[in-house]
Design an enzyme around this catalytic site. Structure first.
Site, PDB file in Angstrom:
ATOM      1  N   GLY A  44       0.823  -1.194   0.000  1.00  0.00           N
ATOM      2  CA  GLY A  44       0.000   0.000   0.000  1.00  0.00           C
ATOM      3  C   GLY A  44       0.860   1.247   0.000  1.00  0.00           C
ATOM      4  O   GLY A  44       1.970   1.263   0.528  1.00  0.00           O
ATOM      5  N   THR A  45       0.329   2.320  -0.568  1.00  0.00           N
ATOM      6  CA  THR A  45       1.077   3.582  -0.632  1.00  0.00           C
ATOM      7  C   THR A  45       0.168   4.676  -1.162  1.00  0.00           C
ATOM      8  O   THR A  45      -0.961   4.422  -1.590  1.00  0.00           O
ATOM      9  CB  THR A  45       2.300   3.445  -1.556  1.00  0.00           C
ATOM     10  OG1 THR A  45       3.092   4.616  -1.454  1.00  0.00           O
ATOM     11  CG2 THR A  45       1.896   3.253  -3.000  1.00  0.00           C
ATOM     12  N   THR A  46       0.675   5.900  -1.150  1.00  0.00           N
ATOM     13  CA  THR A  46       0.048   7.013  -1.856  1.00  0.00           C
ATOM     14  C   THR A  46       1.147   7.799  -2.552  1.00  0.00           C
ATOM     15  O   THR A  46       2.092   8.256  -1.905  1.00  0.00           O
ATOM     16  CB  THR A  46      -0.706   7.946  -0.897  1.00  0.00           C
ATOM     17  OG1 THR A  46      -1.681   7.211  -0.171  1.00  0.00           O
ATOM     18  CG2 THR A  46      -1.403   9.056  -1.681  1.00  0.00           C
ATOM     19  N   ASP A  61       4.299   8.949   0.391  1.00  0.00           N
ATOM     20  CA  ASP A  61       4.512   8.631   1.792  1.00  0.00           C
ATOM     21  C   ASP A  61       5.747   7.741   1.922  1.00  0.00           C
ATOM     22  O   ASP A  61       6.400   7.422   0.918  1.00  0.00           O
ATOM     23  CB  ASP A  61       3.281   7.936   2.379  1.00  0.00           C
ATOM     24  CG  ASP A  61       3.114   6.527   1.849  1.00  0.00           C
ATOM     25  OD1 ASP A  61       3.025   6.354   0.613  1.00  0.00           O
ATOM     26  OD2 ASP A  61       3.100   5.582   2.653  1.00  0.00           O
ATOM     27  N   LYS A  77      10.036   6.106  -2.201  1.00  0.00           N
ATOM     28  CA  LYS A  77       9.116   5.735  -3.273  1.00  0.00           C
ATOM     29  C   LYS A  77       9.147   6.691  -4.462  1.00  0.00           C
ATOM     30  O   LYS A  77       8.297   6.606  -5.343  1.00  0.00           O
ATOM     31  CB  LYS A  77       7.688   5.646  -2.725  1.00  0.00           C
ATOM     32  CG  LYS A  77       7.539   4.642  -1.588  1.00  0.00           C
ATOM     33  CD  LYS A  77       6.127   4.638  -1.045  1.00  0.00           C
ATOM     34  CE  LYS A  77       5.997   3.714   0.147  1.00  0.00           C
ATOM     35  NZ  LYS A  77       4.623   3.727   0.696  1.00  0.00           N
TER      36      LYS A  77
END
Length: 238
Positions: A44-46, A61, A77
């Site tokens: 998961g990430t944004t 993030d 990231k």
């Protein structure tokens, strides 16, 4: 006649034999993927990218997750892959790292052979082709960069489909970030204004997405190059 060349040829025309005069196409490789394996690769990430009047702003993030566990609180990231371009990553960590390394090598080779930097359009096509190859399973990047035509943001799906956007997001927190971007983004904003909007969009995502958090990476790109910074507190970047 039994066993003769004629009888052997005739047998090939029976229903359970291949016609010797038909083309042999062979069989396609089995590329089925076990869904349980795919779930294990997901992280998961944004990640967010915006074009501005002067360039591009990208934020992500720092949390990497594996299932319900936070596997890293310092995952970078967004990486520079071009003298004036950067790539954010969402998805399989190992495949994303390999994609970044491949893009860095290819852009360096291009500059060495031609004596000029690769254009953003060419870099976006290269990224799309690499994703289409199937060698980078479950990677959904956002590419941002600046060339003679200004700032560019390219959005990808995991199979290599690409569209150029004024802003784009990827990862599990995307829907929360998009609400802020839809309301506050405009194409003529400055780098400072874009930074403010991007940070607020990321803060909105980490408030509601449990797979995003632990600080922020910020990439600011203009015609002078790429500058990447990290922050523990989101408001420090404003």
């Amino acid at each position: 006649m039994h066993g003769s060349e004629f009888s052997q040829n005739a047998a090939r025309f029976e229903a359970d034999h291949t016609n010797p005069y038909e083309p042999e196409l062979g069989s396609l490789p089995d590329r089925s993927v076990d869904t349980s394996d795919v779930e294990e690769l997901k992280t998961g990430t944004t990640t967010i990218g915006l074009t501005t009047a002067d360039g591009v702003v990208m934020v992500t993030d720092k949390r990497a997750s594996l299932g319900n566990m936070v596997s890293s609180k310092t995952a970078q990231k967004v990486e520079e892959v071009h003298p004036s371009g950067a790539l954010t990553i969402a998805g399989s960590v190992s495949a994303a790292q390999s994609l970044i390394q491949t893009l860095e090598i290819e852009t360096n080779l291009y500059e060495t052979r031609r004596g000029e930097d690769m254009s953003m359009e060419a870099l976006s096509t290269l990224t799309s082709n690499l994703l289409r190859s199937g060698a980078f399973l479950i990677v959904v990047p956002v590419l941002g960069g600046v060339d003679d035509e200004g700032g560019h943001i390219y959005s990808y799906d995991a199979l290599g489909g690409v569209t150029e956007e004024t802003y784009s997001v990827s990862g599990s927190g995307s829907q929360f970030a998009l609400g802020v971007l839809e309301q506050d983004y405009h194409e003529d904003m400055s780098q400072d204004e874009a930074r403010d909007v991007a940070v607020r969009a990321l803060k909105s995502a980490v408030e509601r997405d449990t797979a995003s958090g632990n600080g922020m990476w910020l990439a600011e790109i203009d015609d002078e190059g790429v500058e990447i910074s990290d922050y523990e507190d989101y408001d420090e970047a404003l």
